[in-house]
Design an enzyme around this catalytic site. Sequence first.
Site, PDB file in Angstrom:
ATOM      1  N   GLU A 356      10.035  -8.104   2.842  1.00  0.00           N
ATOM      2  CA  GLU A 356       9.731  -9.222   2.566  1.00  0.00           C
ATOM      3  C   GLU A 356      11.170  -9.843   1.758  1.00  0.00           C
ATOM      4  OE1 GLU A 356       5.766 -11.007   0.780  1.00  0.00           O
ATOM      5  OE2 GLU A 356       6.860 -10.462  -0.843  1.00  0.00           O
ATOM      6  N   HIS A 387       2.517  16.269  12.213  1.00  0.00           N
ATOM      7  CA  HIS A 387       1.404  16.248  13.040  1.00  0.00           C
ATOM      8  C   HIS A 387       0.952  14.877  13.753  1.00  0.00           C
ATOM      9  CE1 HIS A 387       0.892  20.645  12.292  1.00  0.00           C
ATOM     10  NE2 HIS A 387       1.225  20.386  11.178  1.00  0.00           N
ATOM     11  N   LYS A 513      -0.301 -19.387   4.813  1.00  0.00           N
ATOM     12  CA  LYS A 513      -1.203 -19.579   3.719  1.00  0.00           C
ATOM     13  C   LYS A 513      -1.628 -20.853   3.868  1.00  0.00           C
ATOM     14  CE  LYS A 513       0.827 -16.869   0.085  1.00  0.00           C
ATOM     15  NZ  LYS A 513       1.239 -16.588  -1.347  1.00  0.00           N
TER      16      LYS A 513
END
Length: 559
Positions: A356, A387, A513
Site C-alpha cells: 500500500e 512443505h 470503494k
Amino acid sequence: MTAQHSDITATSAWQKLHAHRDETSALTIRELFAADTERGRELTLTAGELYIDYSKQRVSRHTLALLVELARAAGVEERRDAMFRGERINTSEDRAVLHTALRLPAHASLRVDGHDVVADVHRVLARMGVFSDRLRSGEWRGATGRPIMTVVNIGIGGSDLGPHMVYRALRHYADSGISVRFISNVDPSDLVATLADLDPSTTLFIVASKTFSTLETLTNAANARRWVTSALGEQAVARHFVAVSTNAERVAAFGIDTENMFGFWDWVGGRYSVGSAVGLAVMVAIGKDSFEEFLDGFHTIDRHFADTPLEDNAPAILALLGVWYSNFFGAETRAILPYSNDLGRFPAYLQQLAMESNGKSVRADGSPIGTTTGAVFWGEPGSNGQHAFYQLLHQGTRLVPADFIGFAEPTHDLPAADGAGSMHNILMSNLFAQSRVLAFGKTPEELTREDTAPDLIAHKTMPGNQPSTTILAPRLTPSVLGQLIALYEHQVFVEGIIYGIGSFDQWGVELGKTQALELEPALSSGNGSLPSDLDSSTASMIRWYHGVRAHGTATVGRP
C-alpha cells in the site's frame, strides 16, 4: 526539482549500479564466500536486540558502497530527518508523517505547527491505560453487571491487520483472562462465526474507524449492535461498545459514550497506527506496561534509523538490497519466512505496509516513475512453508529474495519425539539449513561424490544463489516485536524515497470503494435496473447474480 521528486534512474549512482550489475551478475554467493573468509562475520548489523545477517546476499562490499551512494543521491538522509522533524512530507494530502511520535517517551518534545504532539499522544495513552485497567480488573461491567470476558475489535485495513497480528504474536503475554477476537471482512460469515459462541452480556466491541464512516466497519458494527440490543436492550450499547475514532458526532449517534472514544491523528496512516489507540485491544490483552514495552521497541529502532550512518543503518541497508534485486535483477516478490508460529500474520501485515505504501506508478510530484516499484510481499511461517512453496525457491526459475526471522529462546518448548532434545532446536535448525541451502545449493560434483545415480543428478542439483537475510532476536517479546515492525516501516520509507514515491497515501484504494457504493443499489434493487455506463462484463455478472438471488438459478443475459 527536489531530489526526492527527480528521476533516480537518471543519476550517475543508478548508472554505476547498472554497470556494476553487468560486470558481476555471474558472481555467485558461493564464490563471494570463498573470496572473503570474514564475510559471514562482517556483513551483519545490530539494531536494538536484532542481529541481522545479510552475508548471503548477491553483493560485494563494493556493491554496498554503490547502493549507499544511491541512497545519498536520492536524499534519504534529508527526507528521513524531515520526517522526524514533523515536516509535511505526505505532499498529496499535505500532512506530516509522525507515526514515530506515537512511541516517543513522555519527556520528549516535538512541536508541529506550534503544537506539542507528544503531550497529545501521552494523554490518549493514559486514557487507554485507565480504560484497559478497568476492563482487566473487572471494574468495568456490562449491562447486566457481569465482567467482560471477550473483546471484539471491529476494523479493517490498518485497524485490523496491525492489532490482529500483534495480538497473535503476543498472546502468550495476555494475562487478564480476557480473550480478543477480530472482525474485518464485510462477508457476513466473518461476524457470524466470530460471535457464534459468545455471550452478549460478557462481550465488548471496539469499533475502530477514524471517521466512523468506513463501510465495512460500520456495517459489521451495526450488526454487532443488533446482536447486543436484541439480547440486552438499547441501553446496553454504552456498556458494550467503545470507539477508536475522531468523529464524536457519529460515535454518539451510534450510542457510544464519547468519554469512551479514543482518538488518533491525521499524521498517522492506518498501516502505521498499531501503536496508537488502534492498538487498544492489544493493550487490554497484555496490559499497559507490556504495551509500553512494545512502544519502546519501536522507539529503539527509530533512534537507530535516525542516528546511524547509512553504511551501518539496518533499515537503509535492507531497503537498498530490496532495490538491488527489484530494479537490477528483476525480482518481483519477497518472501517473509518467520520461524515462529506466533508471527503467522506478520507476512500479511507486511503486505499492507509495503504494497500500500510503495505500490505506486507516479512520483510524489505526479510524474511517471521510470522503473519498477513495489515488490509483492508474501510468506508463511516455517517450517510449514518448507512443505508448500520452498521447492520453487530451491529449484525454480524465479529470483525470490527471502527474509528469515527466528528467535534463540522459544515462547514455549517441548522435547523432541524421542523425549529428549528440543522442538525449538528442530525448528531453528531448519531455519539455518534453509538459508544455507538457498545460498549454496548442491552441485552436480557434490552429488556425484555422494554416489547419486547419474540419471538423478540433474533432478537433485540445487543451483543455490538465492539471496536471503536472516533476522535473529533473543526472544519474541513486546519490545522485540516493536523493533521488527519499525525495521520494516523504515525499510519501506527508504525504498519510497529512492523511487521518489509518496509512501504515505493510498489513492488506489479509494476508487474501488467509490464504485462499490455506486453498484450496491443495483445489486439490492433486484429489478434488473443497472447503471447505463456499465461495461458488458460487469452488467452480465450482476444479471447472473440477480437471477441466482431471486430464483436460485443462474441466468446470464446480454447487456
